[in-house]
Design a protein around this motif. Structure first.
Motif, short mmCIF file in Angstrom:
data_model
loop_
_atom_site.label_atom_id
_atom_site.label_comp_id
_atom_site.label_asym_id
_atom_site.label_seq_id
_atom_site.Cartn_x
_atom_site.Cartn_y
_atom_site.Cartn_z
N TYR A 241 0.83 -1.21 0.00
CA TYR A 241 0.00 0.00 0.00
C TYR A 241 0.86 1.26 0.00
CZ TYR A 241 -4.61 -2.12 0.37
OH TYR A 241 -5.77 -2.80 0.08
N ALA A 242 1.97 1.24 0.74
CA ALA A 242 2.86 2.40 0.77
C ALA A 242 3.43 2.66 -0.63
CB ALA A 242 3.98 2.17 1.77
N LEU A 243 3.86 1.61 -1.29
CA LEU A 243 4.42 1.75 -2.63
C LEU A 243 3.37 2.25 -3.62
CD1 LEU A 243 6.90 1.32 -4.42
CD2 LEU A 243 6.19 -1.06 -4.74
N ASN A 244 2.14 1.70 -3.51
CA ASN A 244 1.07 2.15 -4.40
C ASN A 244 0.74 3.62 -4.21
OD1 ASN A 244 0.95 -0.44 -5.35
ND2 ASN A 244 -1.07 -0.92 -4.54
N PHE A 245 0.69 4.07 -2.96
CA PHE A 245 0.41 5.48 -2.70
C PHE A 245 1.50 6.37 -3.28
CE2 PHE A 245 -2.75 4.47 0.71
CZ PHE A 245 -3.72 5.39 0.35
N VAL A 246 2.75 5.99 -3.11
CA VAL A 246 3.86 6.80 -3.61
C VAL A 246 3.80 6.91 -5.13
CG1 VAL A 246 6.36 6.90 -3.89
CG2 VAL A 246 5.39 6.39 -1.65
N ILE A 247 3.65 5.78 -5.82
CA ILE A 247 3.62 5.79 -7.29
C ILE A 247 2.44 6.60 -7.81
CG2 ILE A 247 3.29 4.34 -9.33
CD1 ILE A 247 4.84 2.13 -7.84
N SER A 248 1.25 6.36 -7.27
CA SER A 248 0.05 7.06 -7.75
C SER A 248 0.15 8.56 -7.49
CB SER A 248 -1.19 6.49 -7.07
OG SER A 248 -1.37 5.13 -7.40
N THR A 249 0.73 8.94 -6.35
CA THR A 249 0.90 10.35 -6.04
C THR A 249 1.84 11.02 -7.03
OG1 THR A 249 0.50 9.96 -3.68
CG2 THR A 249 1.64 12.01 -4.28
N LEU A 250 2.96 10.39 -7.32
CA LEU A 250 3.93 10.96 -8.26
C LEU A 250 3.33 11.08 -9.66
CD1 LEU A 250 7.18 9.09 -7.11
CD2 LEU A 250 6.55 11.49 -6.68
N VAL A 251 2.63 10.04 -10.11
CA VAL A 251 2.00 10.09 -11.43
C VAL A 251 0.93 11.17 -11.47
CG1 VAL A 251 0.57 8.81 -13.07
CG2 VAL A 251 2.49 7.67 -11.95
N GLY A 252 0.10 11.26 -10.42
CA GLY A 252 -0.95 12.25 -10.37
C GLY A 252 -0.40 13.67 -10.40
N LYS A 253 0.61 13.93 -9.60
CA LYS A 253 1.20 15.27 -9.56
C LYS A 253 1.85 15.65 -10.89
CE LYS A 253 3.59 16.72 -6.04
NZ LYS A 253 2.86 17.93 -5.65
N ALA A 254 2.43 14.67 -11.58
CA ALA A 254 3.13 14.94 -12.82
C ALA A 254 2.18 15.20 -13.99
CB ALA A 254 4.06 13.77 -13.16
N LEU A 255 1.01 14.57 -13.97
CA LEU A 255 0.18 14.58 -15.18
C LEU A 255 -1.15 15.32 -15.06
CD1 LEU A 255 0.62 10.85 -16.35
CD2 LEU A 255 1.85 12.89 -17.14
N PHE A 256 -1.63 15.57 -13.82
CA PHE A 256 -3.00 16.05 -13.70
C PHE A 256 -3.14 17.18 -12.69
CE2 PHE A 256 -3.26 11.49 -14.83
CZ PHE A 256 -3.94 11.61 -16.04
N PRO A 257 -4.21 17.98 -12.85
CA PRO A 257 -4.51 18.99 -11.83
C PRO A 257 -4.98 18.33 -10.53
CG PRO A 257 -6.26 18.91 -13.47
CD PRO A 257 -5.15 18.04 -13.97
N ARG A 258 -5.13 19.12 -9.48
CA ARG A 258 -5.37 18.61 -8.14
C ARG A 258 -6.53 17.61 -8.05
NH1 ARG A 258 -8.31 19.00 -3.59
NH2 ARG A 258 -7.19 19.17 -1.60
N GLY A 259 -7.69 17.99 -8.52
CA GLY A 259 -8.88 17.14 -8.37
C GLY A 259 -8.74 15.81 -9.08
N ASP A 260 -8.19 15.84 -10.31
CA ASP A 260 -7.99 14.60 -11.07
C ASP A 260 -6.91 13.74 -10.43
OD1 ASP A 260 -9.89 15.52 -12.78
OD2 ASP A 260 -8.54 15.87 -14.48
#
Length: 321
Positions: A241-260
């Motif tokens: 779960y820790a690894l999944n949160f880190v990866i998803s957070t990095l991808v989200g911050k790199a590609l999408f605005p806050r809500g997305d």
């Protein structure tokens, strides 16, 4: 009754362990084998209320194509690879523990995806679409992934898995949709949303607790003989779960605005543990109780991690505009 049901739904981090303790004690006091007959009705109770509240019409809403594709690439390529790799690393000689990790990684999103996205002030309509797509795609792909990745160490009855999924996913999905339309037709959309819809999820929680109780009762004697197994299950779950949160957070911050980005995080990290439990217990019987115990512990990690993540969303993605 309602206050108790709502409490159990809101405090899964407590109600799941209580159900596990009760199941363990029941397995010590009496023969738990007759409880197997409760698995199917409890599974239906777990899934059907969730389907009544699902808004399938969100699939027809335009936009969000990039967000949806990135989410599903994570859900069906990267995260299954993490789950499969963790199984090989931590449980090389325990195929049903590996089955549990793979099942959780193959079945993305749950009703909590929508709830936690809302709590963090993310894109809720996108979270709804992710939940519907993830449920359907995961249900169709899971038997194929299981056969391809674990078929050499576990006899995977693919047709039986498909039949189980049809019984515990698609039948409740159809019945839930028609129940929803009937209630809206009778009471109106506003009354359904405000007064009727909130009363269904607690029954789903009751089904979850029932299945956790049964799986714990069936494994009670084994746990008494080897209590260290619980800790052995907990460590890889926390790391995954820790690894999944880190990866998803990095991808989200790199590609999408806050809500997305927030919707992407909760649409990929939150797993449909209810369906995973149902498949483990419904298809694999006694041996599936090993997998069910690990999945039950994943509830505790998932709920606690999701709650903590909400506290950090403003720091990670900025305050909502």
């Amino acid at each position: 009754m309602w206050p108790l049901l709502f409490w159990m739904q809101k405090h899964l981090v407590w109600s799941i362990p209580l159900a596990m303790i009760a199941g363990f004690l029941a397995g010590q006091i009496a023969d738990p084998d007759p409880l197997r007959w409760a698995i199917l009705p409890l599974t239906f109770l777990m899934v059907y209320p969730m389907m009544v509240t699902m808004n399938l019409r969100q699939l027809l809403q335009p936009g969000g194509g990039k967000l949806m594709w990135v989410t599903q690439l994570l859900n069906f390529i990267l995260i299954p690879a993490i789950g499969y790799g963790a199984g090989l690393l931590f449980f090389p000689d325990e195929p049903f523990a590996r089955l549990a990790l793979l099942l959780t990684s193959l079945l993305p999103t749950s009703g909590m995806t929508i709830s936690w996205t809302g709590f963090a002030k993310g894109n809720v309509p996108a979270a709804v679409r992710m939940t519907v797509v993830g449920l359907i795609a995961g249900s169709l792909l899971a038997p194929l992934y299981l056969k391809g990745l674990l078929g050499a160490v576990i006899e995977i009855p693919v047709s039986q898995v498909f039949m189980q999924i049809a019984l515990i996913v698609f039948l409740p999905l159809v019945l839930g949709y028609f129940t929803q339309r009937a209630l809206i037709s009778k009471h109106g959309q506003e009354v359904f949303q405000k007064n009727i819809k909130p009363k269904f999820p607690p029954f789903s929680t009751l089904g979850v607790l029932g299945v956790v109780f049964v799986s714990m009762a069936l494994k009670s004697q084994d746990i008494l003989n080897d209590p260290e197994s619980l800790l052995a299950y907990l460590v890889p779950l926390v790391l995954i779960y820790a690894l999944n949160f880190v990866i998803s957070t990095l991808v989200g911050k790199a590609l999408f605005p806050r809500g997305d980005a927030i919707a992407l995080v909760y649409g990929t990290v939150m797993r449909n543990l209810s369906i995973a439990l149902a498949i483990a217990m419904g298809v694999f019987g006694t041996e599936g109780a090993d997998a069910a115990l690990l999945i039950a512990m994943a509830y505790i990690v998932q709920v606690q991690a999701a709650a903590w993540y909400v506290k950090f969303t403003d720091r990670l993605f900025g305050a909502p505009g």
